[in-house]
Design an enzyme around this catalytic site. Structure first.
Site, short mmCIF file in Angstrom:
data_model
loop_
_atom_site.label_atom_id
_atom_site.label_comp_id
_atom_site.label_asym_id
_atom_site.label_seq_id
_atom_site.Cartn_x
_atom_site.Cartn_y
_atom_site.Cartn_z
N ARG A 39 12.04 -6.43 30.81
CA ARG A 39 11.17 -7.39 30.29
C ARG A 39 9.73 -7.13 30.43
O ARG A 39 8.57 -7.71 30.32
CB ARG A 39 11.60 -9.05 30.81
CG ARG A 39 12.46 -9.73 30.13
CD ARG A 39 13.04 -10.91 30.69
NE ARG A 39 13.93 -10.80 32.03
CZ ARG A 39 14.20 -11.55 32.75
NH1 ARG A 39 13.80 -12.96 32.57
NH2 ARG A 39 15.01 -11.35 33.81
N GLU A 79 25.26 -17.22 38.34
CA GLU A 79 23.99 -16.55 37.91
C GLU A 79 23.89 -17.64 36.45
O GLU A 79 24.85 -18.32 35.93
CB GLU A 79 24.58 -15.29 37.39
CG GLU A 79 24.62 -14.37 38.36
CD GLU A 79 23.24 -14.49 39.27
OE1 GLU A 79 22.22 -14.06 38.80
OE2 GLU A 79 23.44 -14.77 40.45
N LEU A 97 16.51 -3.44 47.39
CA LEU A 97 16.88 -3.29 46.03
C LEU A 97 15.94 -2.88 44.92
O LEU A 97 15.17 -4.01 44.72
CB LEU A 97 17.71 -4.43 45.70
CG LEU A 97 18.95 -4.79 46.47
CD1 LEU A 97 19.70 -5.86 45.70
CD2 LEU A 97 19.82 -3.69 47.00
#
Ligand code: UD1
Ligand code: CA
Length: 477
Positions: free
Chosen positions: A16, A156, A9
Site C-alpha cells: 500500500r 484478523e 519483523l
C-alpha cells in the site's frame, strides 16, 4: 537485560506504500520506520536483536548494522507466524524471553516493552500482548476477550464477522513471549484463513489449548499501537513522533516558540535555554548547545552548534561546526566542513566551505570562503572571494591573524597573507603577502577634469544640473 532477545519483523514489501523501497525503510523524522522499533527495544534494555528481512533487505541492512543485530531471511512472506519462526532460528541459546516487534510500528515506547516483559513474568503467562482501543480499528486484528477479561483470541479483520469487526480493541503486533512456548507453538500454526498466512496471533489459541494464558496490556496511548501501511499513515506517524520529540525537548528546558511549525529529527540533541523560533528544520546528527537561538527559516543538517550561538534567519548549514557565541546569518550558507570560530560573525550572503574561521573574525557581507584557513580577528571585506578552483583542482588560502581584507578582493589560491597585512580594496591577489605589509593591485585612478561637461552635457541636463560655463571650465570664477 540478559536472556532477552528481540525479533523485529521487517520482511514485507508493504504494497500500500506503492514504493520500490520496502515499507519499513521509509523514514520518519529522518530514520527508517524499523529503526524506531529497534531503538525502542534498545532503550528498553534489550541488546540482542534479530531482524527478519526479505523484500528489499539491502535497504534495511544499515539499520541492522547500527544496532549490531543479526539477520534472518524470510524469502517469501507467509505471514507473521512464519516470520517469527525464521527469527527464532537465529536466537542465541541463552535467550529465554523474546519480544516481537513489528518493523512498521515506530511509535512503540521503551517503557511499554518493559511493562510487557514484567507483566508476563508476574502473571506466569506464556505471552503478553500490547493492545489499544482505537476509534478507527479498521485493518487491525481485533482482541476478543472472555467474560472474565482474559484474551480468547485475536481475529484478523479479513477473517472477522460483523460483530467482531465492531470491537475497538486491536492488536498492536507487539508481544513478549516465553521462548519455549514459541518453539512449541509455532510449528503448530496453520494457514487456513482468509489470507492463507501463518498468523502469529493464532498462538493465543495455542496457549489456551495448553491451558496457558496470554495477558493483554492496554496502551494508555492509542497511537502507540499503530502500524504504518500507507503514505498517509507515514505522515501521521511523523506528526506524532515529531510532537513527542518536541515535548521531550521542552521538558528538558528548550523553548520552542511554535511547535506546530518546528521540525526536529529524532537524533538531534539540544541543550537547555536554547530557543527555536518558528519555521526551522534541524536534522540528522545535529548537536545544539545551551543558550543557542535559532531563528526562522534555518535549515541545519549534521552540525555542531556550540553554546551561545545565534543563527539568524534563513541560514542553511550542513556538516559544519559553529563555535561558542558566534553569529551566523541572516542568509548565510555553511557547506560541509565549515568551522566557524568562537565569537566570529558570518553575515548575509556569505558562503563558507571547508574552511576554518578563527576566533573573533568577521565576514559580514557577500563573500565566498572555500578551502581557507582564516586566523583570529581577521576582517574579510564585502565581496571577497577565494578563487579556490582552477577548473581541475582546489587550492588553499591562508589569512594570518589580524589580516584586513579590503572589499571586492579576489584571493587567487594557493595564496598566503601574513599576519597583520592589509589588502587594499579591489585587489586581485595572486602572490603571497608578507606579514604587516600593504598589498594593492589596482590601475592608477585617472581624473579628466570637466570631461562630462564637455563631452556629455546632456547627462547633466537630464539630472537637472547646470552645465558649467566655458569660462569656468577654463579655470575662471
Ligand atoms: C498484523 C497482525 C494484526 C495487527 C497488526 C498491527 C497478524 C496475523 N496480524 O497485521 O493482528 O493488528 O499487525 O499492525 O500477525 N511481516 C514479515 N513477514 C511476513 C508478514 C509480515 O516480516 O510474512 C512483517 C511486515 O514486514 C511488517 C509486520 O510484519 O513489518 C506486520 O505485517 P503486516 O502484514 O503489516 O501485518 P498486518 O496485516 O497489519
Ligand atoms: Ca498482512
Amino acid at each position: 537485560m540478559k536472556g532477552i532477545s528481540a525479533i523485529i519483523l521487517a520482511a514485507g514489501q508493504g504494497k500500500r506504500m506503492k514504493s520500490a523501497l520496502p515499507k519499513v525503510a521509509h523514514p520518519v523524522l529522518g530514520k527508517p520506520l524499523v529503526w524506531h522499533a529497534a531503538a525502542a527495544a534498545r532503550a528498553a534494555g534489550i541488546k540482542d536483536m534479530v531482524f527478519v528481512l526479505g523484500f528489499g533487505r539491502d535497504k534495511i541492512l544499515p539499520t541492522v548494522e547500527e544496532f549490531g543485530g543479526r539477520v534472518a531471511i524470510q524469502e517469501s512472506q507467509f505471514g507473521t507466524g512464519d516470520a517469527v519462526r525464521c527469527g527464532l532460528a537465529e536466537l542465541p541459546a541463552g535467550a529465554k524471553e523474546v519480544v516481537v516487534l513489528c518493523g512498521d510500528a515506530p511509535q512503540i515506547r521503551p517503557a511499554t516493552i518493559r511493562a510487557l516483559l514484567a507483566v508476563r513474568r508476574r502473571k506466569g503467562a506464556v505471552a503478553s500482548v500490547l493492545t489499544g482501543v482505537l476509534d478507527d480499528p479498521g485493518g487491525y486484528g481485533r482482541i476478543v476477550r472472555h467474560a472474565d477479561g482474559t484474551v480468547a483470541r485475536i481475529v484478523e479483520e479479513k477473517d472477522a464477522d460483523e460483530a467482531t469487526r465492531k470491537l475497538r480493541e486491536v492488536n498492536s503486533g507487539t508481544y513478549a513471549f516465553d521462548r519455549a512456548f514459541l518453539e512449541r507453538g509455532l510449528p503448530r500454526l496453520s494457514d487456513v484463513n482468509a489470507q492463507r498466512e501463518f498468523y502469529l496471533t493464532d498462538l493465543v489459541l495455542e496457549a489456551l489449548a495448553q491451558g496457558k494464558r496470554v495477558v493483554p496490556i492496554v496502551s494508555g496511548d492509542p497511537d502507540e499501537v499503530r502500524g504504518i501501511n500507507s503514505r498517509r499513515e507515514l505522515a501521521e506517524a511523523t506528526r506524532i513522533l515529531r510532537k513527542r520529540k518536541l515535548e521531550a525537548l521542552m521538558d528538558s528546558g528548550v523553548t520552542i516558540v511554535d511547535p506546530d511549525r518546528t521540525y526536529v529529527e529524532t537524533e538531534v540533541r539540544i541543550g537547555p535555554d536554547s530557543v527555536l523560533e518558528p519555521g526551522i528544520m534541524l536534522t540528522g546528527s545535529t548537536r545544539v548547545g545551551r543558550g543557542v537561538r535559532i531563528q526562522t527559516g534555518c535549515v541545519v543538517q549534521d552540525c555542531v552548534i556550540e553554546d551561545g550561538v545565534q543563527l539568524k534567519p534563513y541560514s542553511v548549514l550542513a556538516s559544519s561546526r559553529v563555535r561558542k557565541n558566534a553569529i551566523v546569518g541572516p542568509f548565510s550558507h555553511l557547506r560541509p566542513l565549515a568551522d566557524i570560530g568562537e565569537e566570529a560573525h558570518i553575515g548575509n550572503f556569505v558562503e563558507v566551505k571547508k574552511s576554518r574561521i578563527g576566533k573573533g573574525s568577521k565576514a559580514n557581507h557577500l563573500a565566498y570562503l572555500g578551502d581557507a584557513t582564516v586566523g583570529k580577528k581577521v576582517n574579510v571585506g564585502a565581496g571577497t572571494i577565494t578563487c579556490n578552483y582552477d577548473g581541475i583542482s582546489k587550492y588553499p588560502t591562508v589569512l594570518g591573524d589580524g589580516v584586513f581584507v579590503g572589499s571586492d578582493t579576489m584571493l587567487v589560491a594557493p595564496v598566503t597573507v601574513g599576519k597583520g597585512a592589509l589588502i587594499g580594496a579591489g585587489s586581485t591577489i595572486t602572490r603571497d603577502v608578507p606579514p604587516y605589509a600593504l598589498a594593492l593591485e589596482r590601475a592608477e585612478q585617472r581624473v579628466l577634469e570637466y570631461w562630462v561637461a564637455r563631452k556629455k552635457p546632456e547627462l547633466l541636463r537630464k539630472s537637472g544640473l547646470t552645465v558649467p560655463s566655458a569660462r569656468k571650465m577654463k579655470g575662471g570664477k
